[in-house]
Design an enzyme around this catalytic site. Structure first.
Site, PDB file in Angstrom:
ATOM      1  N   HIS E  17      -3.409 -47.884  31.994  1.00 34.92           N
ATOM      2  CA  HIS E  17      -3.348 -46.516  32.515  1.00 34.92           C
ATOM      3  C   HIS E  17      -4.683 -45.798  32.309  1.00 34.92           C
ATOM      4  O   HIS E  17      -5.159 -45.080  33.185  1.00 34.92           O
ATOM      5  CB  HIS E  17      -2.264 -45.712  31.795  1.00 34.92           C
ATOM      6  CG  HIS E  17      -0.885 -46.268  31.883  1.00 34.92           C
ATOM      7  ND1 HIS E  17      -0.106 -46.489  30.766  1.00 34.92           N
ATOM      8  CD2 HIS E  17      -0.142 -46.657  32.943  1.00 34.92           C
ATOM      9  CE1 HIS E  17       1.075 -46.963  31.149  1.00 34.92           C
ATOM     10  NE2 HIS E  17       1.074 -47.091  32.459  1.00 34.92           N
ATOM     11  N   LYS E  41      16.220 -43.247  31.881  1.00 32.95           N
ATOM     12  CA  LYS E  41      15.522 -44.471  31.490  1.00 32.95           C
ATOM     13  C   LYS E  41      15.431 -44.647  29.973  1.00 32.95           C
ATOM     14  O   LYS E  41      14.879 -45.627  29.498  1.00 32.95           O
ATOM     15  CB  LYS E  41      14.100 -44.465  32.068  1.00 32.95           C
ATOM     16  CG  LYS E  41      13.963 -45.157  33.417  1.00 32.95           C
ATOM     17  CD  LYS E  41      12.499 -45.480  33.661  1.00 32.95           C
ATOM     18  CE  LYS E  41      12.293 -46.364  34.893  1.00 32.95           C
ATOM     19  NZ  LYS E  41      10.869 -46.660  35.088  1.00 32.95           N
ATOM     20  N   ARG E  90      -1.007 -53.210  40.107  1.00 36.57           N
ATOM     21  CA  ARG E  90      -1.352 -54.413  39.374  1.00 36.57           C
ATOM     22  C   ARG E  90      -1.077 -55.658  40.193  1.00 36.57           C
ATOM     23  O   ARG E  90      -1.948 -56.386  40.561  1.00 36.57           O
ATOM     24  CB  ARG E  90      -0.544 -54.505  38.077  1.00 36.57           C
ATOM     25  CG  ARG E  90      -1.165 -53.734  36.942  1.00 36.57           C
ATOM     26  CD  ARG E  90      -0.189 -53.725  35.818  1.00 36.57           C
ATOM     27  NE  ARG E  90       1.159 -53.443  36.379  1.00 36.57           N
ATOM     28  CZ  ARG E  90       2.252 -53.367  35.680  1.00 36.57           C
ATOM     29  NH1 ARG E  90       2.199 -53.562  34.377  1.00 36.57           N
ATOM     30  NH2 ARG E  90       3.414 -53.108  36.238  1.00 36.57           N
ATOM     31  N   SER E 128       3.703 -50.875  29.691  1.00 35.11           N
ATOM     32  CA  SER E 128       4.236 -50.215  28.496  1.00 35.11           C
ATOM     33  C   SER E 128       5.357 -51.046  27.873  1.00 35.11           C
ATOM     34  O   SER E 128       5.462 -51.134  26.649  1.00 35.11           O
ATOM     35  CB  SER E 128       4.759 -48.820  28.854  1.00 35.11           C
ATOM     36  OG  SER E 128       3.712 -47.996  29.302  1.00 35.11           O
TER      37      SER E 128
END
Lengths: 160, 160, 160, 160, 160, 160
Positions: E17, E41, E90, E128
């Site tokens: 990030h 989440k 990505r 993450s």
């Protein structure tokens, strides 16, 4: 001696996995099938049950051993001085996830090499989840897993 | 008579699904829209509600019928002597999942053929989940689902 | 009557194509296999030779006809009042190209619908180019094309 | 003894290839780098030149040998009684092409196993074509190929 | 003034990030890093903690501001009269999801443009979730997140 | 001042390109549309003709300039002190090629940033090659390129 590790959940082992195990065992001196004990994923079978089923299905392959690990694969590899990981690739999504894992594992430990084998196209559709889904509805899984595994799966699902 | 089955969750039906339904109904003599009763996925609407909404949205299409099934699609097809499955493809991830399902279904029952139609590129972004997500935050869904479905969705979300 | 068109270069027809032809012919009342006369691609076989080989290989399928076209598929469809195109999908790259073609054809003529069938995973590796490449080096193509096609291919390559 | 074959055009060999060669040579007892003599592709360097450059770049790796072949890889493997192919994977398009090749080679000769290694993500962008393209416009290729290869490439391009 | 918004969960922010933040902040007059408050989440860190960590890691970048939002991104953009969204890509799966989101957001508000930047290939493996997974098993995360974030992560996991 | 460069072959410019040009010109202070003079690709139109057509089609956009370059994009960027490249993404294959190019360009010159925009899904099927293919067979291209471009294309194809 060339030792390779084939890690996975194997919940349960399928003909797709067994195809990789058989072919990899013919390339390396020893193949360790390493069952991941991942409590977060709530597997249907315990680690012991999954190990037993793999042992039963690979009995004829002399250089195959069955083990388990929890935590990070790289730690398991290091503790046992293993350096080669074998993974099966079926389709694109496999590829991406495995690509990420292989890069990450290499980052965490530069001594680890991941080698990939293409799953036989006959088993392109096959996964442990699909086997469990079909078994749940009493579908025919006789071409997806060995007979012994099919029996264990039916027992387990009935017992729930 | 050529009968095709279009299975799905339809929770709720969107303009993307309706595009497929309309085009498929013009190719086959009869199109069965088959709602999957999947309690594991915790749908927002009951099977009955989902069937009602599809019926309301396809009223003008004479050869479209709405049905439901639980369990394996192949079993539903066999029980009704249906042989053709229609699926809509939006993007890559759809393709892979549907590819796996089509191979599996063909394996389980060789009499079943799956035919794929490309979703109109206008609806490439559209899924039932996205519609529910936007509706939850009072976003504008008037171009995503018919007015009647939008009303039912707002009622349902308010009632929660 | 439901008529579907299966267009392609078929230079030469393979067991992968024949798998699609057989399955599609069981779904539609009539299946037209339409050979594309594309001089820009410099095919190995003439249109007539390609048509002959398809006819020989599909002799037992009564509702299969073999035709050819040059120019745009949409024009061929329109001139013959055909509305349904059948395409086989093997892997990802197929999907993308076919997706683009299907969208384009729909744009050029909204009356055309493209339906996709998954090629049997047994033939996931198979293409006319690969067959020609292997035949060029006298490799074994007996499981890739019918015997008659294999003979014609060897003749053609020897004659060059 | 475990012998693996790493086939390719290597026109010329890049740091991406050398990364695979180094890592593969640490896994297998012997690694044969096999240069494909493919006149159809009109390579920039002759087979001899390509072999020389690979030899120069792998001089420090004792168990690496450089060879060449023409025709089908499976025939080369069979004639030399080799059974393991190593391929590097960079990105998706690689994966699909290599998947098709691996399936085809397995079909042509069931004794051949293809193992894949992920190219270091540092070299994800790197291919022989890109190196030649940049060299043609006098761009900096010092981080893409060893110095000796860069010199040979400049000589070759100037000589044209 | 050109203002761009970089939305995400940042649970926690990684070097991947931060690579995007640094590069995007050099292109636009101001960059808003917008933390999504998504209770569904179940993030590990609270919005406040995630904002604090981003602030600490971007202190040297004068034109970077940290904010948060809940609900739909399009609503947040509209309320603040922002028009440009920055997203990092990505790999393939990113691409597809982001493609769908960008199309949806454009549909919901035509004034919003999404610009994509490729994540440095060095961080192709990084997310993450992977950082949290490794930290959970006391793996080395010093090259994945700044030292301060690593400390906060260890504290948080120990406190659980 | 924020200047972005949109490079491409534009042989000829399509509504897909013009969609990107319009949207990018509203984000940046100036947008340079840079036509690649690539003799190896044998374009249908000369660089001058391609520039003229883009100029005609972007006349109403004040901050759009049309230029050309040969050789490497990074060299053109450096010579003009430009730092931002804009690329349109349509589908997966675009993504992969562009990913490779963006990584390569960043490698060759770290001051260059590539930003990607999603092509409007309306134009997902559209490419210059497809336009030329359809025009060659007198198909209808009125929704694919502006009227003036369609005329130029017909003239050019007739003149051949």
């Amino acid at each position: 001696m060339n030792i390779a590790v084939y890690p996975g959940s194997f919940d349960p082992v399928t003909y797709g996995h067994l195809d990789i195990i058989e072919r990899a065992s013919s390339i390396f001196d020893k193949l360790i099938v390493a069952v991941l004990e991942n409590s977060a994923k709530k597997p249907l079978f315990t680690v012991e049950e999954r190990k037993d089923m793999i042992k039963a299905a690979t009995m004829s392959l002399r250089n195959v051993e069955v083990d388990y690990f929890s935590g990070l694969l790289v730690d398991y590899m290091k503790q046992n001085d293993y350096h080669i990981v074998i993974k099966g690739l079926r389709m694109l999504s496999d590829f991406e996830y495995e690509f990420q894992m292989a890069l990450m594992n290499k980052k965490l430990n530069d001594d680890i090499e991941t080698l990939f084998m293409m799953t036989n196209s006959k088993y392109a559709y096959l996964s442990s989840s699909i086997v469990k889904e079909i078994a749940k509805f009493n579908g025919d899984i006789s071409e997806l897993v060995p007979e012994y595994i099919a029996l264990r799966l039916k027992e387990k699902l009935r017992g729930k």
